[in-house]
Scaffold this active site. Structure first.
Site, PDB file in Angstrom:
ATOM      1  N   LYS A 126     -42.615 -79.577 -68.698  1.00  0.00           N
ATOM      2  CA  LYS A 126     -42.435 -78.263 -68.058  1.00  0.00           C
ATOM      3  C   LYS A 126     -41.071 -77.730 -68.440  1.00  0.00           C
ATOM      4  CE  LYS A 126     -44.636 -75.518 -65.184  1.00  0.00           C
ATOM      5  NZ  LYS A 126     -46.083 -75.402 -64.926  1.00  0.00           N
ATOM      6  N   ASP A 166     -46.209 -69.609 -67.087  1.00  0.00           N
ATOM      7  CA  ASP A 166     -46.163 -70.020 -65.667  1.00  0.00           C
ATOM      8  C   ASP A 166     -45.592 -68.802 -64.936  1.00  0.00           C
ATOM      9  OD1 ASP A 166     -46.464 -72.627 -63.894  1.00  0.00           O
ATOM     10  OD2 ASP A 166     -44.640 -71.670 -63.193  1.00  0.00           O
TER      11      ASP A 166
HETATM   12  P1  NDP Z   1     -47.230 -65.003 -61.909  1.00  0.00           P
HETATM   13  O1  NDP Z   1     -45.811 -64.821 -62.249  1.00  0.00           O
HETATM   14  O2  NDP Z   1     -48.276 -64.329 -62.713  1.00  0.00           O
HETATM   15  O3  NDP Z   1     -47.483 -64.611 -60.388  1.00  0.00           O
HETATM   16  C1  NDP Z   1     -46.805 -65.245 -59.352  1.00  0.00           C
HETATM   17  C2  NDP Z   1     -47.160 -64.568 -58.056  1.00  0.00           C
HETATM   18  O4  NDP Z   1     -46.623 -65.309 -56.969  1.00  0.00           O
HETATM   19  C3  NDP Z   1     -46.581 -63.184 -57.948  1.00  0.00           C
HETATM   20  O5  NDP Z   1     -47.412 -62.391 -57.146  1.00  0.00           O
HETATM   21  C4  NDP Z   1     -45.248 -63.434 -57.269  1.00  0.00           C
HETATM   22  O6  NDP Z   1     -44.733 -62.310 -56.585  1.00  0.00           O
HETATM   23  C5  NDP Z   1     -45.615 -64.528 -56.320  1.00  0.00           C
HETATM   24  N1  NDP Z   1     -44.431 -65.371 -56.093  1.00  0.00           N
HETATM   25  C6  NDP Z   1     -43.770 -66.093 -57.006  1.00  0.00           C
HETATM   26  N2  NDP Z   1     -42.702 -66.695 -56.480  1.00  0.00           N
HETATM   27  C7  NDP Z   1     -42.699 -66.353 -55.194  1.00  0.00           C
HETATM   28  C8  NDP Z   1     -41.859 -66.664 -54.134  1.00  0.00           C
HETATM   29  N3  NDP Z   1     -40.791 -67.468 -54.282  1.00  0.00           N
HETATM   30  N4  NDP Z   1     -42.171 -66.155 -52.938  1.00  0.00           N
HETATM   31  C9  NDP Z   1     -43.249 -65.343 -52.773  1.00  0.00           C
HETATM   32  N5  NDP Z   1     -44.075 -64.997 -53.761  1.00  0.00           N
HETATM   33  C10 NDP Z   1     -43.814 -65.507 -54.955  1.00  0.00           C
HETATM   34  O7  NDP Z   1     -47.475 -66.581 -61.904  1.00  0.00           O
HETATM   35  P2  NDP Z   1     -48.837 -67.386 -61.976  1.00  0.00           P
HETATM   36  O8  NDP Z   1     -49.919 -66.657 -61.274  1.00  0.00           O
HETATM   37  O9  NDP Z   1     -49.041 -67.811 -63.369  1.00  0.00           O
HETATM   38  O10 NDP Z   1     -48.457 -68.704 -61.153  1.00  0.00           O
HETATM   39  C11 NDP Z   1     -48.697 -68.835 -59.751  1.00  0.00           C
HETATM   40  C12 NDP Z   1     -48.715 -70.302 -59.391  1.00  0.00           C
HETATM   41  O11 NDP Z   1     -49.764 -70.961 -60.113  1.00  0.00           O
HETATM   42  C13 NDP Z   1     -47.446 -71.089 -59.721  1.00  0.00           C
HETATM   43  O12 NDP Z   1     -47.288 -72.114 -58.760  1.00  0.00           O
HETATM   44  C14 NDP Z   1     -47.774 -71.714 -61.067  1.00  0.00           C
HETATM   45  O13 NDP Z   1     -46.994 -72.854 -61.307  1.00  0.00           O
HETATM   46  C15 NDP Z   1     -49.230 -72.061 -60.847  1.00  0.00           C
HETATM   47  N6  NDP Z   1     -50.055 -72.260 -62.032  1.00  0.00           N
HETATM   48  C16 NDP Z   1     -50.119 -71.328 -63.033  1.00  0.00           C
HETATM   49  C17 NDP Z   1     -50.944 -71.538 -64.109  1.00  0.00           C
HETATM   50  C18 NDP Z   1     -51.102 -70.522 -65.191  1.00  0.00           C
HETATM   51  O14 NDP Z   1     -51.891 -70.770 -66.100  1.00  0.00           O
HETATM   52  N7  NDP Z   1     -50.438 -69.398 -65.142  1.00  0.00           N
HETATM   53  C19 NDP Z   1     -51.729 -72.775 -64.251  1.00  0.00           C
HETATM   54  C20 NDP Z   1     -51.651 -73.654 -63.114  1.00  0.00           C
HETATM   55  C21 NDP Z   1     -50.826 -73.396 -62.068  1.00  0.00           C
HETATM   56  P3  NDP Z   1     -43.567 -61.444 -57.283  1.00  0.00           P
HETATM   57  O15 NDP Z   1     -44.203 -60.821 -58.484  1.00  0.00           O
HETATM   58  O16 NDP Z   1     -43.135 -60.489 -56.252  1.00  0.00           O
HETATM   59  O17 NDP Z   1     -42.497 -62.449 -57.649  1.00  0.00           O
HETATM   60  O1  2IT Z   2     -48.978 -75.362 -64.154  1.00  0.00           O
HETATM   61  C1  2IT Z   2     -49.689 -75.265 -65.169  1.00  0.00           C
HETATM   62  O2  2IT Z   2     -50.614 -76.055 -65.388  1.00  0.00           O
HETATM   63  C2  2IT Z   2     -49.430 -74.167 -66.111  1.00  0.00           C
HETATM   64  N1  2IT Z   2     -48.533 -73.361 -65.859  1.00  0.00           N
HETATM   65  C3  2IT Z   2     -50.226 -74.047 -67.371  1.00  0.00           C
HETATM   66  C4  2IT Z   2     -49.695 -74.969 -68.419  1.00  0.00           C
HETATM   67  C5  2IT Z   2     -50.319 -74.821 -69.780  1.00  0.00           C
HETATM   68  O3  2IT Z   2     -49.813 -75.506 -70.680  1.00  0.00           O
HETATM   69  O4  2IT Z   2     -51.271 -74.067 -69.966  1.00  0.00           O
END
Ligand code: NDP
Ligand code: 2IT
Length: 444
Positions: A126, A166
Site C-alpha cells: 500500500k 484508493d
Molecule cells: P474515494 O476517494 O473515491 O471516496 C471516498 C469517500 O469517502 C468520499 O465520499 C469521501 O468524502 C469519504 N471519506 C474519505 N475520508 C473520509 C473521512 N476521513 N471522513 C469522512 N468521509 C471520508 O475512495 P474509494 O471509494 O476508492 O475508497 C473508499 C474506501 O474503500 C476506502 O476505505 C478504501 O481504502 C476502500 N477500498 C477502495 C477500493 C477501490 O478500488 N477504490 C478497493 C477496496 C477498498 P470526501 O470526498 O468529502 O473526502
Molecule cells: O484497498 C484496496 O483493495 C484497493 N484500494 C484496491 C487495490 C488494487 O490494487 O486494486
C-alpha cells in the site's frame, strides 16, 4: 504468555503512535489464534508472526510540487511493500491529508490477507501521500502525481509492485502517474491498475469494488435464506466504492437510501439517484449539498448520521473507523440484518463485537471489498497477454471470485468451530495460503 499475545505486545511497543496498525494486527492475530496454537512451537521457532507483521520494505520520500501561484509545497510519499510470498506487491495509493505511515501499514497489512482471499497471485502492499487533491486544479494534481512518481518509479514495476487507486486516487491521478512512469522508465507495461480504457485499463475495474461487495452480500444472504429484493440499504461514502455499491444494489432490486462525504450526508427516501450522484462526484467533483438540486424530496444533513437511518443492510464505504459502537447500537435497534464492509476497517473493534453478539451477519472489508483488487489482478492478466476482455467476461470472473471467496471464508470459519464468524473465517483462510507460501520459500 502465548505466542500470539507476545507478538501483539511487540507490535504495539515497536510501532508507537500507529493505532490503526495495532488494530488491524490485533484483529488478524486474535482470529488466527486457533491455528497458531496448534503450531505454536514451529511458528515461534520460525518467527513466523514477527515476519508477517514486519513489512519486507518501507519507502518514504519527499514530494515537492509547485502550485498555480508558483508556491512550492512539500508532501510525504510512502510505499509499504509488506509481503510478496504469493505474488508481486499489490495495493492502492491513498491521497488524503490524514495519511501517515501507520495508516499505510494498516492498509498494507490488510491487503496481504485480502489479496490471498482473491485466489489470485498478488502479494500485499500500500502507498500514498498526505497530499489533498480536493480543491486543486488539474495542473496542480498533475504536478504532484509526476513528482510522486519520479521517486516511486524506482521501486515498482509490472512484476515487482503494482499500485492502483484508493481514497483520493482515481482515473485522473492514475493517468498522470502512468504517463510519468512511462517517460522515466521507458516502459509501457502494466505497472498500475485502474488505468483508462484507452491505455490498458480493464473494463469493469471502475465498478469492481462496489459490484463485488454486492455480489458477496447477495450470496451470503441467499445462503441464510434472505433475498436482497426490497431490502433497504444504508451506504456511507460517495466515492468510487459507494457509487457502484449503490448502483448494483439498485440493479438487484434493493433500495439504497443514503450516501455521505466528509462534510455531510444525504437521505433519499425514494432511493439514491445514482446518475445524479455520478454527475456530482465523478464529473463535477462537487459536494453532496448539490444533491438536493437533483432530488428535491431528499434531505441533506451536515456532519455524520447515515447509521441513524433504519435499514436491513448497512454498507460502510468511506473510511476506517467510521462506524463506532453507538452507530452499531442504533443499527441493531433498527433491525439491521447484515453489515458488509466496502471500505477498509470502517467498523471499530467494539462495533464489530457488538454486531457479532447480536447475530448480525458481519463481513469484514478484506473479504467484502476484495473485488476491486481481484479485478486489478485481472487487469494485470490482460496487460500481460496484451488483450482486453469484454465487460461481461470481467464482470463474470468477478462474480465467480466473490462467490468462491464467500464459500472459502464460510468453510474456514466452520472448520475451526466459528460458524458464521466471517472475521475469523476471512483471516484464517487468507493466512493459510500466505503461510504455506512463506514456509515453502524459506527464511527470506
Ligand atoms: P474515494 O476517494 O473515491 O471516496 C471516498 C469517500 O469517502 C468520499 O465520499 C469521501 O468524502 C469519504 N471519506 C474519505 N475520508 C473520509 C473521512 N476521513 N471522513 C469522512 N468521509 C471520508 O475512495 P474509494 O471509494 O476508492 O475508497 C473508499 C474506501 O474503500 C476506502 O476505505 C478504501 O481504502 C476502500 N477500498 C477502495 C477500493 C477501490 O478500488 N477504490 C478497493 C477496496 C477498498 P470526501 O470526498 O468529502 O473526502
Ligand atoms: O484497498 C484496496 O483493495 C484497493 N484500494 C484496491 C487495490 C488494487 O490494487 O486494486
Amino acid at each position: 504468555m502465548s505466542y500470539v499475545d507476545e507478538v501483539i505486545e511487540q507490535v504495539v511497543s515497536q510501532n508507537p503512535n500507529e493505532p490503526e496498525f495495532h488494530q488491524a494486527v490485533k484483529e488478524v492475530l486474535e482470529s488466527i489464534r486457533v491455528v497458531v496454537d496448534q503450531n505454536e512451537e514451529q511458528f515461534r521457532r520460525d518467527a513466523l508472526l514477527e515476519r508477517l507483521c514486519n513489512p519486507e520494505r518501507q519507502i518514504k520520500f519527499r514530494v515537492p510540487w509547485i502550485d498555480d501561484k508558483g508556491q512550492v509545497h512539500v508532501n510525504t510519499g510512502y510505499r509499504v511493500q509488506f509481503n510478496s510470498a504469493i505474488g508481486p506487491y499489490k495495493g492502492g495509493l491513498r491521497l488524503h491529508p490524514s495519511v501517515n505511515i501507520g495508516i499505510i501499514k494498516f492498509l498494507g497489512f490488510e491487503q496481504i490477507f485480502k489479496n490471498s482471499l482473491t485466489g489470485l497471485p498478488i502479494g500485499g502492499g500500500k502507498g500514498g501521500s498526505d497530499f489533498d487533491p480536493k480543491g486543486k486544479s488539474d495542473r496542480e494534481v498533475m504536478a504532484f502525481c509526476q513528482s510522486f512518481m519520479s521517486e516511486l518509479c524506482k521501486y515498482i514495476g509490472a512484476d515487482t509492485d503494482v499500485p492502483a487507486g484508493d481514497i483520493g486516487t482515481g482515473a485522473r491521478e492514475i493517468g498522470y502517474m502512468f504517463g510519468q512512469y512511462k517517460k522515466l522508465r521507458g516502459l509501457f507495461e502494466g505497472v498500475l491498475t485502474g488505468k483508462g480504457l484507452s491505455y490498458g485499463g480493464s473494463l469493469a475495474r471502475t465498478e469492481a469494488t462496489g459490484y463485488g461487495l454486492l455480489y458477496l452480500t447477495e450470496k451470503m444472504l441467499k445462503c441464510h435464506g434472505v433475498d436482497m429484493k426490497g431490502k433497504t440499504v444504508t451506504v456511507s461514502g460517495a466515492g468510487n466504492v459507494a457509487i457502484y455499491a449503490i448502483e448494483k444494489a439498485e440493479q438487484m432490486g434493493a433500495k439504497p437510501v443514503t450516501c455521505s462525504d466528509s462534510t455531510g450526508w444525504v437521505y433519499d427516501p425514494d432511493g439514491i439517484d445514482v446518475a445524479a450522484l455520478k454527475e456530482i462526484k465523478e464529473v463535477k467533483r462537487q459536494r453532496l449539498t448539490e444533491y438536493k438540486k437533483y432530488r428535491p424530496n431528499s434531505e441533506y444533513h451536515e456532519g455524520k448520521g447515515v447509521w441513524t437511518v433504519k435499514s436491513d443492510i448497512a454498507l460502510p464505504c468511506a473510511t476506517q473507523n467510521e462506524l463506532d459502537l453507538e452507530d452499531a447500537k442504533m443499527l441493531v435497534a433498527n433491525g439491521v440484518i447484515a453489515v458488509c464492509e466496502g471500505a477498509n476497517m470502517p467498523t471499530t473493534a467494539e462495533a464489530t463485537k457488538y454486531f457479532q453478539e447480536n447475530n448480525v451477519y458481519f463481513v469484514p472489508g478484506k473479504a467484502a471489498n476484495a473485488g476491486g483488487v481481484a479485478t486489478s489482478a485481472l487487469e494485470m492478466s490482460q496487460n500481460s497477454e496484451r488483450l482486453s476482455w469484454s465487460f461481461e467476461k470481467v464482470d463474470g470472473e468477478l462474480k465467480g471470485i466473490m462467490v468462491r471467496l464467500y464459500h472459502n471464508i464460510d468453510d474456514a470459519a466452520k472448520k475451526y468451530g466459528f460458524e458464521g464468524n466471517y472475521v475469523v473465517g476471512a483471516n484464517i483462510a487468507g493466512f493459510e495460503k500466505v503461510v504455506d507460501a512463506m514456509n515453502a520459500q524459506g527464511i527470506v
